[in-house]
Enzyme design. Structure first.
Site, mmCIF file in Angstrom:
data_model
loop_
_atom_site.group_PDB
_atom_site.id
_atom_site.type_symbol
_atom_site.label_atom_id
_atom_site.label_comp_id
_atom_site.label_asym_id
_atom_site.label_seq_id
_atom_site.Cartn_x
_atom_site.Cartn_y
_atom_site.Cartn_z
ATOM 1 N N ASP A 1 0.825 -1.198 0.000
ATOM 2 C CA ASP A 1 0.000 0.000 0.000
ATOM 3 C C ASP A 1 0.867 1.259 0.000
ATOM 4 O OD1 ASP A 1 -2.712 1.173 0.440
ATOM 5 O OD2 ASP A 1 -1.771 1.926 2.259
ATOM 6 N N GLU B 1 1.411 -0.630 -5.168
ATOM 7 C CA GLU B 1 0.467 0.433 -5.499
ATOM 8 C C GLU B 1 1.301 1.620 -5.959
ATOM 9 O OE1 GLU B 1 -3.088 3.325 -3.907
ATOM 10 O OE2 GLU B 1 -1.544 2.679 -2.515
HETATM 11 C C1 GLC Z 1 -4.072 3.224 -0.594
HETATM 12 C C2 GLC Z 1 -5.339 2.414 -0.533
HETATM 13 C C3 GLC Z 1 -6.456 3.323 -0.139
HETATM 14 C C4 GLC Z 1 -6.156 3.882 1.236
HETATM 15 C C5 GLC Z 1 -4.782 4.558 1.267
HETATM 16 C C6 GLC Z 1 -4.313 4.803 2.653
HETATM 17 O O1 GLC Z 1 -4.135 4.211 -1.538
HETATM 18 O O2 GLC Z 1 -5.572 1.775 -1.748
HETATM 19 O O3 GLC Z 1 -7.698 2.679 -0.166
HETATM 20 O O4 GLC Z 1 -7.140 4.793 1.595
HETATM 21 O O5 GLC Z 1 -3.786 3.753 0.662
HETATM 22 O O6 GLC Z 1 -3.923 3.627 3.271
#
Ligand code: GLC
Ligand code: CA
Length: 577
Positions: A241, A301
């Site tokens: 993440d 991500e």
């Molecule tokens: C990432 C996740 C998202 C979350 C953020 C904070 O972007 O995909 O859903 O709100 O991280 O953890």
């Protein structure tokens, strides 16, 4: 009788034996810390042939009817996933959490939130998945914990607590003034004043999500141990993440402001001093070493501004993330052969491509590319696109049945805090997180209790049970493409060769592997198109293709490569001899 010589020999022999024992023991120990990465006969790793499927557990299947999906719900649907053609599921955070950010605020990394079940439920899920050859990927929320995590509770308790430096604490600039101008990506300042110790802590996301201090080696060790803990429970990898936010400039330089305001009314800002710092690559390289001990995959991500930035996440020596997601692909904002061709060519140069159409933060592809009239055809077209490219696709639950976004209509219905804060410019992410549509029953078969988010009205026509019965449904189309992708060597291992590069309407390419070749032609326009392929440049003299899968009326068993007529939004996939 023993002689002196014998005795010497015995001593030497003993020494030799103890040395051998030492060598034996150490070599037995080495493999544990060594790479366990396995290659198949084509030199590929398991995740290169796998189809991934993202599950938002709150919304997938509710086994105990409290309106919230859970792990036992997922276990009950494993056969569905297997029949669909899924090889790995990525479950977004299901750890104990106050649920401020619906699980992305983790208060214990080594447990399951009671709302989703227990560790025993997880173990059952893992063993049932293993029986079906489905791997499990967990979400690793690295940048921040919940403010309810014991680490943070300790950290905030006093300035000299042992965990103080696990988070980022600073003095303010003056009275009531945060340390600098950094903003939270979820609105407002990125600093929160804590009266207990009269200092500010840093949070890139909600104030309830304090950032960990990755410059502290103890933090790295504790977090790496979390991954080991799950690997030992059979997990096959992690989706990382918000990786680009791990490090901040220790000198806290102000970020440059840009003209205008964002959806929260804050000034636009260039996050140069608190995102994408080079230090993060060191963490990824070391985390990868741990992953390799378990033949595990790291998925990123990875929001990047261009392909060069994406390339960096693979690592200079392919020693960082195996699967950084290419979000540039999701940024193509219209159905355009030219734009998609450009994006594919770009990621082809970067490394092993990872294709995504949407996820729990991105509105569903069904509405982004749908024209309101041909949405079902377009959903199939998009499936044919990202499931026949070279690389690994990550599906989002419900995409395979053509789920739509169901955005809240009124502010008081919004659940996602960013939607409450940013309304009406930012409606939040509820719309793409609604319950999976299983059948035409109550709440689409998701739960008999009122679901945490409302089911989209489309469930009457777009649901698993109904679509399984319709031969031409989106779901059956997905199943066919996925079956092809698993069976056809060219689609599995073949290189990508773009064709007819100047065609503004039809996106075409060859997937070529040894003697096998598959041609894919996708009409991205609302008008009929004729295409003509001359493959002599590829050393292919064939004039015909044998159909593998098409949406063309009449379902022709073969076509002439010199003239294929494609209806609006039609898909053609054929074998070229
Ligand atoms: C990432 C996740 C998202 C979350 C953020 C904070 O972007 O995909 O859903 O709100 O991280 O953890
Ligand atoms: Ca439940």
């Amino acid at each position: 009788m023993r002689t002196m010589h014998d005795k010497k020999f015995t001593i030497a022999g003993r020494m030799l034996w103890s040395w051998l024992a030492v060598i034996l023991v150490t070599t037995c120990m080495i493999p544990k810390a060594m790479s366990q990465v396995k290659l198949d006969s084509e030199g590929h790793q398991w995740w290169q042939h796998a189809v991934f499927y993202e599950i938002y557990p709150r919304s997938f299947a509710d086994s105990n009817n409290d309106g919230i999906g859970d792990l036992n719900g997922i276990t009950a649907k494993l056969d569905y996933l297997k029949n669909l053609g899924v090889d790995a599921i990525w479950i977004t955070p299901c750890y104990p959490s106050p649920q401020v950010d619906f699980g992305y605020d983790v208060s214990d990394y080594e447990n399951i939130d009671p709302m989703y079940g227990t560790l025993a439920d997880f173990e059952r899920l893992a063993s049932e998945a293993k029986k079906r050859n489905i791997r499990i990927i967990m979400d690793f929320v690295m940048n921040h914990t919940s403010d309810q995590h014991v680490w943070f509770k300790e950290s905030r308790s006093s300035r000299d607590n042992k965990k103080r430096d696990w988070y980022i604490w600073r003095d303010g600039k003056g009275s009531g003034e945060p340390p600098n101008n950094w903003l939270s990506t979820f609105g407002g300042p990125a600093w929160k004043f804590d009266p207990t110790t009269s200092q500010w802590y840093y949070h890139f996301f909600y104030p309830e999500q304090p950032d960990l201090n990755w410059r502290n080696p103890d933090v790295e060790k504790a977090m790496f141990d979390v991954t080991r803990w799950w690997y030992q429970r059979g997990v096959a990898g992690f989706r990382l993440d918000a990786v680009d936010t791990l490090f901040e400039d220790p000198n806290l330089h102000d970020n440059p402001e840009l003209p205008g305001k964002n959806q929260y009314g804050d000034p636009n800002m260039q996050n140069v001093y608190n995102t994408k710092l080079p230090e993060l690559h060191g963490v990824l390289q070391r985390l990868r070493k741990v992953a390799d001990e378990y033949d595990a995959v790291l998925i990123g991500e990875t929001w990047t501004k261009d392909i060069d930035e994406l390339k960096q996440y693979y690592g200079e020596h392919s020693n960082e993330l195996q699967m950084p997601m290419d979000f540039l692909f999701t940024r193509v904002d219209k159905l355009s052969a030219t734009e998609f061709r450009r994006q594919i060519a770009g990621v082809e140069t970067a490394g092993w491509p990872v294709f995504v159409l949407s996820n729990h933060d991105i509105p569903r592809a069904f509405v982004r590319y749908g024209d309101g009239v041909h949405n079902d055809q377009i959903a199939k077209l998009m499936a044919a696109l990202y499931l026949t490219l070279r690389g690994t696709p990550i599906m989002y639950y419900g995409e395979e049945i053509g789920m739509t976004n169901n955005d809240p209509k009124r502010k008081q219905d919004v659940k996602d805090p960013i939607g409450k804060l940013g309304w009406p410019k930012e409606k939040g992410r509820d719309g793409e997180r609604t319950p999976m549509q299983w059948n035409t029953g109550e709440n689409a078969g998701f739960s008999i209790a009122k679901p945490w988010l409302p089911v989209a009205a489309s469930y009457r026509t777009h649901n698993v049970a109904t679509e399984l019965k319709e031969p031409d449904s989106i779901l059956n189309f997905y199943k066919r493409v996925l079956a092809l992708r698993h069976d056809d060597p060219a689609l599995r291992d073949g290189e990508y060769i773009g064709l007819n590069d100047d065609d503004p309407n039809v996106l075409s390419y060859l997937r070529r592997y040894k003697d096998a070749a598959v041609i894919v032609a996708l009409n991205m326009s609302a008008t009929p198109q004729k295409v003509n392929f001359d493959l002599s440049g590829q050393g292919i003299s064939a004039s015909k293709a044998t159909t593998l899968l098409t949406t063309m009326t009449g379902n022709p068993s073969s076509v002439s490569l010199r003239s294929i007529s494609l209806e609006p939004f039609a898909v053609y996939i054929g074998k070229v001899e």
